[in-house]
Structure formats: structure tokens, C-alpha cells
Design a protein around this motif. Structure first.
Motif, PDB file in Angstrom:
ATOM      1  N   GLU A  76      -7.535 -10.882   8.953  1.00 30.07           N
ATOM      2  CA  GLU A  76      -8.751 -11.422   8.347  1.00 30.07           C
ATOM      3  C   GLU A  76      -9.498 -10.356   7.556  1.00 30.07           C
ATOM      4  O   GLU A  76     -10.717 -10.193   7.662  1.00 30.07           O
ATOM      5  CB  GLU A  76      -9.662 -12.064   9.408  1.00 30.07           C
ATOM      6  CG  GLU A  76      -9.026 -13.259  10.072  1.00 30.07           C
ATOM      7  CD  GLU A  76      -9.920 -13.948  11.084  1.00 30.07           C
ATOM      8  OE1 GLU A  76     -11.097 -13.566  11.216  1.00 30.07           O
ATOM      9  OE2 GLU A  76      -9.434 -14.876  11.735  1.00 30.07           O
ATOM     10  N   LEU A  77      -8.728  -9.620   6.753  1.00 29.70           N
ATOM     11  CA  LEU A  77      -9.273  -8.600   5.870  1.00 29.70           C
ATOM     12  C   LEU A  77      -8.905  -8.962   4.435  1.00 29.70           C
ATOM     13  O   LEU A  77      -7.889  -9.621   4.196  1.00 29.70           O
ATOM     14  CB  LEU A  77      -8.678  -7.225   6.203  1.00 29.70           C
ATOM     15  CG  LEU A  77      -9.125  -6.583   7.504  1.00 29.70           C
ATOM     16  CD1 LEU A  77      -8.289  -5.334   7.798  1.00 29.70           C
ATOM     17  CD2 LEU A  77     -10.602  -6.220   7.447  1.00 29.70           C
ATOM     18  N   PRO A  78      -9.704  -8.519   3.464  1.00 30.32           N
ATOM     19  CA  PRO A  78      -9.345  -8.775   2.066  1.00 30.32           C
ATOM     20  C   PRO A  78      -7.995  -8.149   1.718  1.00 30.32           C
ATOM     21  O   PRO A  78      -7.655  -7.057   2.197  1.00 30.32           O
ATOM     22  CB  PRO A  78     -10.475  -8.100   1.283  1.00 30.32           C
ATOM     23  CG  PRO A  78     -11.610  -7.995   2.246  1.00 30.32           C
ATOM     24  CD  PRO A  78     -10.995  -7.835   3.604  1.00 30.32           C
ATOM     25  N   VAL A  79      -7.236  -8.827   0.888  1.00 31.65           N
ATOM     26  CA  VAL A  79      -5.903  -8.367   0.517  1.00 31.65           C
ATOM     27  C   VAL A  79      -5.967  -6.974  -0.118  1.00 31.65           C
ATOM     28  O   VAL A  79      -5.134  -6.114   0.178  1.00 31.65           O
ATOM     29  CB  VAL A  79      -5.216  -9.364  -0.442  1.00 31.65           C
ATOM     30  CG1 VAL A  79      -3.919  -8.801  -0.985  1.00 31.65           C
ATOM     31  CG2 VAL A  79      -4.963 -10.676   0.263  1.00 31.65           C
ATOM     32  N   GLY A  80      -6.940  -6.733  -0.953  1.00 34.93           N
ATOM     33  CA  GLY A  80      -7.058  -5.429  -1.598  1.00 34.93           C
ATOM     34  C   GLY A  80      -7.232  -4.301  -0.599  1.00 34.93           C
ATOM     35  O   GLY A  80      -6.649  -3.225  -0.743  1.00 34.93           O
ATOM     36  N   VAL A  81      -8.033  -4.537   0.419  1.00 39.29           N
ATOM     37  CA  VAL A  81      -8.253  -3.534   1.461  1.00 39.29           C
ATOM     38  C   VAL A  81      -6.954  -3.281   2.218  1.00 39.29           C
ATOM     39  O   VAL A  81      -6.567  -2.138   2.459  1.00 39.29           O
ATOM     40  CB  VAL A  81      -9.376  -3.982   2.424  1.00 39.29           C
ATOM     41  CG1 VAL A  81      -9.456  -3.071   3.640  1.00 39.29           C
ATOM     42  CG2 VAL A  81     -10.707  -4.040   1.701  1.00 39.29           C
ATOM     43  N   VAL A  82      -6.249  -4.343   2.564  1.00 38.82           N
ATOM     44  CA  VAL A  82      -4.989  -4.202   3.290  1.00 38.82           C
ATOM     45  C   VAL A  82      -3.964  -3.477   2.430  1.00 38.82           C
ATOM     46  O   VAL A  82      -3.245  -2.591   2.914  1.00 38.82           O
ATOM     47  CB  VAL A  82      -4.467  -5.582   3.752  1.00 38.82           C
ATOM     48  CG1 VAL A  82      -3.042  -5.490   4.277  1.00 38.82           C
ATOM     49  CG2 VAL A  82      -5.392  -6.157   4.807  1.00 38.82           C
ATOM     50  N   ARG A  83      -3.906  -3.787   1.142  1.00 40.92           N
ATOM     51  CA  ARG A  83      -2.981  -3.081   0.250  1.00 40.92           C
ATOM     52  C   ARG A  83      -3.279  -1.591   0.226  1.00 40.92           C
ATOM     53  O   ARG A  83      -2.355  -0.760   0.251  1.00 40.92           O
ATOM     54  CB  ARG A  83      -3.052  -3.667  -1.158  1.00 40.92           C
ATOM     55  CG  ARG A  83      -2.323  -4.984  -1.293  1.00 40.92           C
ATOM     56  CD  ARG A  83      -2.298  -5.570  -2.707  1.00 40.92           C
ATOM     57  NE  ARG A  83      -2.357  -4.612  -3.759  1.00 40.92           N
ATOM     58  CZ  ARG A  83      -3.352  -4.541  -4.666  1.00 40.92           C
ATOM     59  NH1 ARG A  83      -4.358  -5.386  -4.628  1.00 40.92           N
ATOM     60  NH2 ARG A  83      -3.325  -3.641  -5.611  1.00 40.92           N
ATOM     61  N   LEU A  84      -4.548  -1.221   0.197  1.00 43.02           N
ATOM     62  CA  LEU A  84      -4.915   0.194   0.180  1.00 43.02           C
ATOM     63  C   LEU A  84      -4.504   0.878   1.482  1.00 43.02           C
ATOM     64  O   LEU A  84      -3.931   1.968   1.471  1.00 43.02           O
ATOM     65  CB  LEU A  84      -6.417   0.351  -0.047  1.00 43.02           C
ATOM     66  CG  LEU A  84      -6.918   1.790  -0.084  1.00 43.02           C
ATOM     67  CD1 LEU A  84      -6.382   2.507  -1.313  1.00 43.02           C
ATOM     68  CD2 LEU A  84      -8.425   1.826  -0.079  1.00 43.02           C
ATOM     69  N   LEU A  85      -4.758   0.235   2.610  1.00 43.15           N
ATOM     70  CA  LEU A  85      -4.391   0.815   3.905  1.00 43.15           C
ATOM     71  C   LEU A  85      -2.875   0.915   4.050  1.00 43.15           C
ATOM     72  O   LEU A  85      -2.353   1.909   4.571  1.00 43.15           O
ATOM     73  CB  LEU A  85      -5.000  -0.004   5.042  1.00 43.15           C
ATOM     74  CG  LEU A  85      -6.537  -0.035   5.078  1.00 43.15           C
ATOM     75  CD1 LEU A  85      -7.024  -0.996   6.151  1.00 43.15           C
ATOM     76  CD2 LEU A  85      -7.119   1.352   5.269  1.00 43.15           C
ATOM     77  N   LEU A  86      -2.154  -0.105   3.582  1.00 45.52           N
ATOM     78  CA  LEU A  86      -0.696  -0.057   3.615  1.00 45.52           C
ATOM     79  C   LEU A  86      -0.169   1.049   2.706  1.00 45.52           C
ATOM     80  O   LEU A  86       0.792   1.742   3.050  1.00 45.52           O
ATOM     81  CB  LEU A  86      -0.104  -1.407   3.203  1.00 45.52           C
ATOM     82  CG  LEU A  86      -0.278  -2.550   4.203  1.00 45.52           C
ATOM     83  CD1 LEU A  86       0.137  -3.870   3.573  1.00 45.52           C
ATOM     84  CD2 LEU A  86       0.494  -2.290   5.480  1.00 45.52           C
ATOM     85  N   GLN A  87      -0.803   1.233   1.562  1.00 51.33           N
ATOM     86  CA  GLN A  87      -0.380   2.299   0.651  1.00 51.33           C
ATOM     87  C   GLN A  87      -0.588   3.666   1.308  1.00 51.33           C
ATOM     88  O   GLN A  87       0.238   4.556   1.175  1.00 51.33           O
ATOM     89  CB  GLN A  87      -1.147   2.221  -0.673  1.00 51.33           C
ATOM     90  CG  GLN A  87      -0.653   3.194  -1.712  1.00 51.33           C
ATOM     91  CD  GLN A  87       0.786   2.942  -2.102  1.00 51.33           C
ATOM     92  OE1 GLN A  87       1.145   1.829  -2.458  1.00 51.33           O
ATOM     93  NE2 GLN A  87       1.623   3.965  -2.035  1.00 51.33           N
TER      94      GLN A  87
END
Length: 124
Positions: A76-87
């Protein structure tokens, strides 16, 4: 997870995205698309004192491949935030990813007709 075994969302309280990302800009969307599959590399160990979001991603992605969209939805986090953390995890060598296979190429019509004729000849 809760005592009953249910997954608890990371974002249980309201936390601004820039707090989670440290105010950093979002990564290029082409690198981690919504359908890119990610998992934690099997030989990696979690590092000390990760943020709650990184720990939740680690726990979720340790069980196998999930799409970036699935990770964002489950946490339940914004996709952009998750993409940054995954990166961040990828840059540190913790994350394995599979890009989506390219779209199928159209097969030459003549080849399909030959297959069809061959099937008719064999099976009538």
C-alpha cells in the motif's frame, strides 16, 4: 504480519512519500516497469536496521518473483516510492529482476498454411 497471519500494510499511518525516499527523485520508469518481476537474491542477507519499508519489501520479495505493481499494492505504497526502494536494493546487489519478454513476433502466413496443410494430410 499480525498474530493471525494476515499481512499488515507498511503504510499503516500517513507518511509522506518524500520522507520514505529521503526527498530523492524517482528512478527512470523504463528500468523498473509495473510488470518487471523482482525477488531478493537467494545468497543475500538483510542488512542491519533497515527502514520498515525496506524490511517489508525484503520479507515480501524473499519468497519468489513479484511484479513491481504487486509489491506496491501489497505494501500500500505509491508505485514510484516502491520503484525507488527497489532500485536501491538493486544497486546494492540484493535484488534480482526479470524484464518482461518482448511481444511475440507474427509468424509468416505461409508457414502457418504449410502447418495446416500438413495437419490436414496427416489427420484428414
Amino acid at each position: 504480519m499480525t498474530a493471525s497471519g494476515e499481512e499488515r500494510p507498511v503504510n499503516s499511518g500517513f507518511v509522506r512519500s518524500y520522507v520514505i525516499t529521503g526527498g530523492r527523485g524517482l528512478p527512470d520508469a523504463d528500468d523498473l516497469t509495473l510488470v518487471t518481476l523482482v525477488t531478493i537474491a537467494p545468497d543475500r542477507q538483510p542488512y542491519r536496521n533497515p527502514s520498515p519499508e525496506i524490511q517489508a519489501i525484503w520479507d515480501l520479495c524473499s519468497g519468489g518473483y513479484l511484479s513491481v505493481a504487486e509489491v506496491a499494492g501489497r505494501l500500500e505504497l505509491p508505485v514510484g516510492v516502491v520503484r525507488l526502494l527497489l532500485q536501491d536494493l538493486a544497486d546494492q546487489g540484493h535484488l534480482m529482476r526479470r524484464k518482461v519478454p518482448p511481444p511475440a513476433q507474427l509468424v509468416d502466413r505461409k508457414i502457418l498454411e504449410e502447418v495446416l496443410h500438413g495437419l490436414h494430410a496427416r489427420f484428414g
